[in-house]
Motif scaffolding. Structure first.
Motif, short mmCIF file in Angstrom:
data_model
loop_
_atom_site.label_atom_id
_atom_site.label_comp_id
_atom_site.label_asym_id
_atom_site.label_seq_id
_atom_site.Cartn_x
_atom_site.Cartn_y
_atom_site.Cartn_z
N HIS A 85 6.15 -23.75 -8.84
CA HIS A 85 7.60 -23.90 -9.42
C HIS A 85 7.45 -23.90 -10.93
O HIS A 85 8.13 -24.75 -11.56
CB HIS A 85 8.18 -25.33 -9.09
CG HIS A 85 8.36 -25.36 -7.48
ND1 HIS A 85 8.84 -24.63 -6.87
CD2 HIS A 85 8.33 -26.69 -6.96
CE1 HIS A 85 9.04 -24.87 -5.58
NE2 HIS A 85 8.73 -26.01 -5.27
N ALA A 86 6.65 -23.02 -11.32
CA ALA A 86 6.47 -22.97 -12.90
C ALA A 86 5.69 -21.42 -12.97
O ALA A 86 5.22 -20.90 -11.96
CB ALA A 86 5.67 -24.04 -13.45
N ALA A 115 15.08 -30.14 -16.36
CA ALA A 115 16.01 -30.62 -15.14
C ALA A 115 17.21 -30.81 -16.33
O ALA A 115 18.40 -30.71 -15.60
CB ALA A 115 15.42 -32.09 -14.81
N HIS A 116 16.91 -30.98 -17.64
CA HIS A 116 18.24 -31.13 -18.51
C HIS A 116 18.98 -29.93 -18.47
O HIS A 116 20.27 -29.99 -18.10
CB HIS A 116 17.72 -31.49 -19.74
CG HIS A 116 18.83 -31.56 -20.75
ND1 HIS A 116 19.83 -32.56 -20.77
CD2 HIS A 116 19.26 -30.51 -21.78
CE1 HIS A 116 20.74 -31.98 -21.71
NE2 HIS A 116 20.23 -30.89 -22.50
N ASN A 145 15.12 -21.27 -10.85
CA ASN A 145 16.18 -20.24 -11.09
C ASN A 145 17.66 -20.73 -10.91
O ASN A 145 18.08 -21.88 -10.44
CB ASN A 145 16.20 -19.32 -10.01
CG ASN A 145 14.67 -18.38 -10.01
OD1 ASN A 145 14.57 -17.89 -10.94
ND2 ASN A 145 13.84 -18.58 -9.00
N LEU A 146 18.47 -20.37 -11.98
CA LEU A 146 19.80 -20.43 -12.20
C LEU A 146 20.59 -19.26 -11.90
O LEU A 146 20.30 -18.34 -12.74
CB LEU A 146 20.10 -21.28 -13.34
CG LEU A 146 19.54 -22.60 -13.81
CD1 LEU A 146 19.84 -23.12 -15.08
CD2 LEU A 146 20.10 -23.45 -12.79
N VAL A 160 18.74 -16.61 -14.66
CA VAL A 160 17.79 -17.17 -15.67
C VAL A 160 16.52 -17.79 -14.95
O VAL A 160 16.87 -18.60 -14.15
CB VAL A 160 18.49 -18.08 -16.56
CG1 VAL A 160 17.55 -18.98 -17.51
CG2 VAL A 160 19.67 -17.82 -17.20
N ALA A 161 15.26 -17.39 -15.21
CA ALA A 161 14.37 -18.26 -14.39
C ALA A 161 13.65 -19.10 -15.53
O ALA A 161 12.98 -18.63 -16.46
CB ALA A 161 13.18 -17.16 -14.18
N LEU A 162 13.68 -20.37 -15.24
CA LEU A 162 13.18 -21.43 -16.12
C LEU A 162 11.64 -21.68 -15.65
O LEU A 162 11.21 -22.80 -15.18
CB LEU A 162 14.04 -22.65 -16.01
CG LEU A 162 15.42 -22.50 -16.30
CD1 LEU A 162 15.97 -23.70 -15.87
CD2 LEU A 162 15.63 -22.03 -17.89
N ARG A 163 10.58 -20.89 -16.26
CA ARG A 163 9.16 -20.93 -15.68
C ARG A 163 8.50 -22.13 -16.73
O ARG A 163 7.51 -22.32 -15.92
CB ARG A 163 8.62 -19.65 -16.02
CG ARG A 163 8.92 -18.77 -14.94
CD ARG A 163 7.93 -17.33 -15.18
NE ARG A 163 8.72 -16.07 -14.99
CZ ARG A 163 9.26 -15.91 -13.75
NH1 ARG A 163 9.09 -16.68 -12.51
NH2 ARG A 163 10.14 -14.79 -13.46
N ASP A 164 9.00 -22.41 -17.54
CA ASP A 164 8.46 -23.53 -18.32
C ASP A 164 9.09 -25.00 -18.09
O ASP A 164 10.14 -25.18 -18.57
CB ASP A 164 8.48 -23.32 -19.92
CG ASP A 164 7.69 -24.48 -20.82
OD1 ASP A 164 7.46 -25.49 -20.17
OD2 ASP A 164 7.90 -24.39 -22.05
#
Ligand SMILES: Nc1ncnc2c1ncn2[C@@H]1O[C@H](COP(=O)(O)OP(=O)(O)OP(=O)(O)O)[C@@H](O)[C@H]1O
Ligand SMILES: [Mg+2]
Length: 488
Positions: free
Chosen positions: A217-218, A419-420, A442-443, A453-457
């Motif tokens: 998940h990252a 998470a924010h 992902n969002l 948008v992929a939040l990989r960090d």
């Protein structure tokens, strides 16, 4: 000439390595009859009733919350709450408790609907690990670790810790003999008798201690997610703090070059059962090299190594200092046979005192059905049927993060992780009634054109792409693709 030694240069200390931690908790569900007689709903129907408002709102039984957490009903009938990613122990405690509060709210709503329909039943959600039929369910911990070649070795060297930590962080359990030949007795954990393989890549086939499925998940090049399967669901915040904090410090120790490989167990599965069943912590466990060690000795050895590491390198947070102090005191409680030393902080001791005192007053043994009901009430998340709130209010269970902060965590994600971003996007989408597809990374605004948008960090709590996504939500919804809009 006088030669004086120059004072030793102060060694640079550092905080424990920043780490993402999340805890998934499956809840037990029952619907007790309020009129006497059999349950009016079985567990499946009760779980569906619980999730009915989420499904009715056009959403599924698998949602992400404004708090950044995941709330879902998986195969089977155990509602699950997976906390948002936390990078502090206190955030994790708040998030974990937010899960209980979320479940309690859902149950209260479901019970109001049942009452309005004259269904003579009341749904109970239990934060424990064993249902009435004897089937187990879990509480999984997730720890972000840096991707390294020797991850596998590190994970394996944690098995002895996972096997023996139940003497500190087990939730306590009354073990009854199905044949009725031996009297019921109190043991450390419900989970220990359910475990099968020490390390495995499947959770469904068998019950491993650490799941090695590689799903970070990252950014997969940098990180792994260590998925710990063996652990009791905890009610006492002290137990959760010690469970997660000790692992955090052990990982810091291993990542800094520490070694636990001389303490491998010859037979972890036998050891986990033997440890569970011996409240003195003195049962002999065989090590892979042929020596023997007791659970208390093994935990003391781990604690000593972590302490030496801390003394040499780390500047601890207050929460981490509490972890070390509680670890020490918890071992002392077992070593001296004095649960009172930790009875307001650790589940196994708090529950043992509650149940044994009740049994003594009532002049019964632990197999009395009233004792079993009291044990269930310890795990019931309902604010009135459950004991947790009452015990905390009476000072019999210590709160580490207060109730308002936990309540706030239901709708407020941890401020310092991705998470924010997720929680903010979910809240905005709910307010504006926009369809947003969400998972841990992902969002995606389902408008047919805004880029996902992929939040990989998982450490990044600020992201310009999310700002753009939020701005896109504010714009009027564009026509759906495939529909031709013509001007008059
Ligand atoms: N990079 C990460 N490192 C550590 N923990 C993470 C990371 N990303 C997410 N988490 C945590 O991992 C947990 C994932 O929960 P989830 O129930 O979705 O687990 P899963 O193992 O992916 O799936 P499932 O339970 O459906 O098999 C959450 O508590 C979340 O906060
Ligand atoms: Mg899960």
């Amino acid at each position: 000439m006088r030669v004086t030694a120059s004072p030793a240069a102060p060694t640079a200390r550092r905080a424990p390595v920043r780490r993402i931690i999340g805890v998934e908790t499956e809840y037990g569900i029952t619907c007790a009859s309020t009129a006497g007689g059999p349950p009016p709903l079985d567990a499946d129907h009760a779980a569906r009733e619980l999730f009915a408002p989420l499904i009715a709102r056009g959403r599924s039984s698998n949602v992400f919350t404004r708090g950044g957490a995941r709330l879902y009903l998986d195969v089977g009938s155990h509602p699950e709450f997976a906390t948002a990613e936390c990078d502090s122990l206190t955030d994790l405690l708040a998030q974990d408790r937010a899960g209980e509060l979320t479940m309690a709210d859902l149950a209260a709503q479901a019970n109001a609907r049942l009452a309005a329909q004259d269904v003579p039943g009341r749904i109970h959600l239990l934060k424990n690990n064993l249902d009435a039929e004897g089937a187990g369910f879990g509480c999984h911990e997730n720890y972000l670790v840096r991707r390294r070649g020797d991850y596998w070795n590190d994970a394996r060297t944690l098995v002895p810790h996972l096997v023996t930590r139940q003497i500190l962080v087990g939730a306590g359990h009354i073990l009854t003999d199905p044949a009725g030949k031996r009297p019921a007795r109190y043991v450390f954990s419900q989970r220990a008798d359910q475990m099968e393989d020490a390390v495995s890549s499947a959770t469904t086939r068998s019950r491993p201690l650490i799941n090695t499925r590689d799903e970070p998940h990252a950014d997969a090049e940098k990180y792994r997610r260590m998925h710990v399967i063996v652990g009791d669901s905890n009610i006492a915040q002290g137990s959760t703090l010690l469970k997660v904090g000790a692992m955090d410090l052990l990982l810091d120790y291993l990542e800094g070059g520490g070694d636990l490989s001389d303490l491998r167990l010859a037979n972890p599965m036998r050891a986990i059962r033997d440890t569970c069943h011996d409240l003195t912590g003195t049962v002999l466990l065989e090590l892979a090299d042929g020596r023997t060690i007791t659970p208390v000795e093994l935990q003391s050895e781990h604690l000593e190594r972590v302490r030496a590491h801390v003394d040499a390198e780390l500047d601890l947070t207050d929460a981490h200092r509490c972890v070390l102090e509680l670890w020490e005191r918890g071992l002392e409680a077992v070593r001296t046979g004095n649960p009172a030393l930790v009875a307001t902080e650790l589940d196994w001791a708090a529950k043992q005192q509650l149940l044994t005192r009740y049994a003594q007053r009532a002049g019964t043994g632990l197999d009395d059905p009233r004792v079993a009901r009291l044990a269930l009430a310890y795990h019931d998340v309902d604010p009135t049927d459950g004991l947790r709130l009452r015990l905390e209010t009476a000072g019999l269970l210590k709160r580490i993060v207060d109730e308002p902060a936990c309540r706030a965590a239901v709708d407020t994600p941890p401020a310092t992780t991705r998470a924010h971003l997720r929680g903010t996007a979910v809240a905005r989408a709910e307010e504006l009634r926009r369809d947003l597809s969400v998972d841990w990374v992902n969002l995606k605004l389902d408008d047919g054109h805004t880029r996902p948008v992929a939040l990989r960090d998982p450490f990044a709590a600020v992201d310009a792409r999310v700002d753009a996504l939020l701005a896109a939500m504010d714009e009027p919804e564009p026509p759906r693709s495939g529909i031709l809009v013509t001007s008059p």
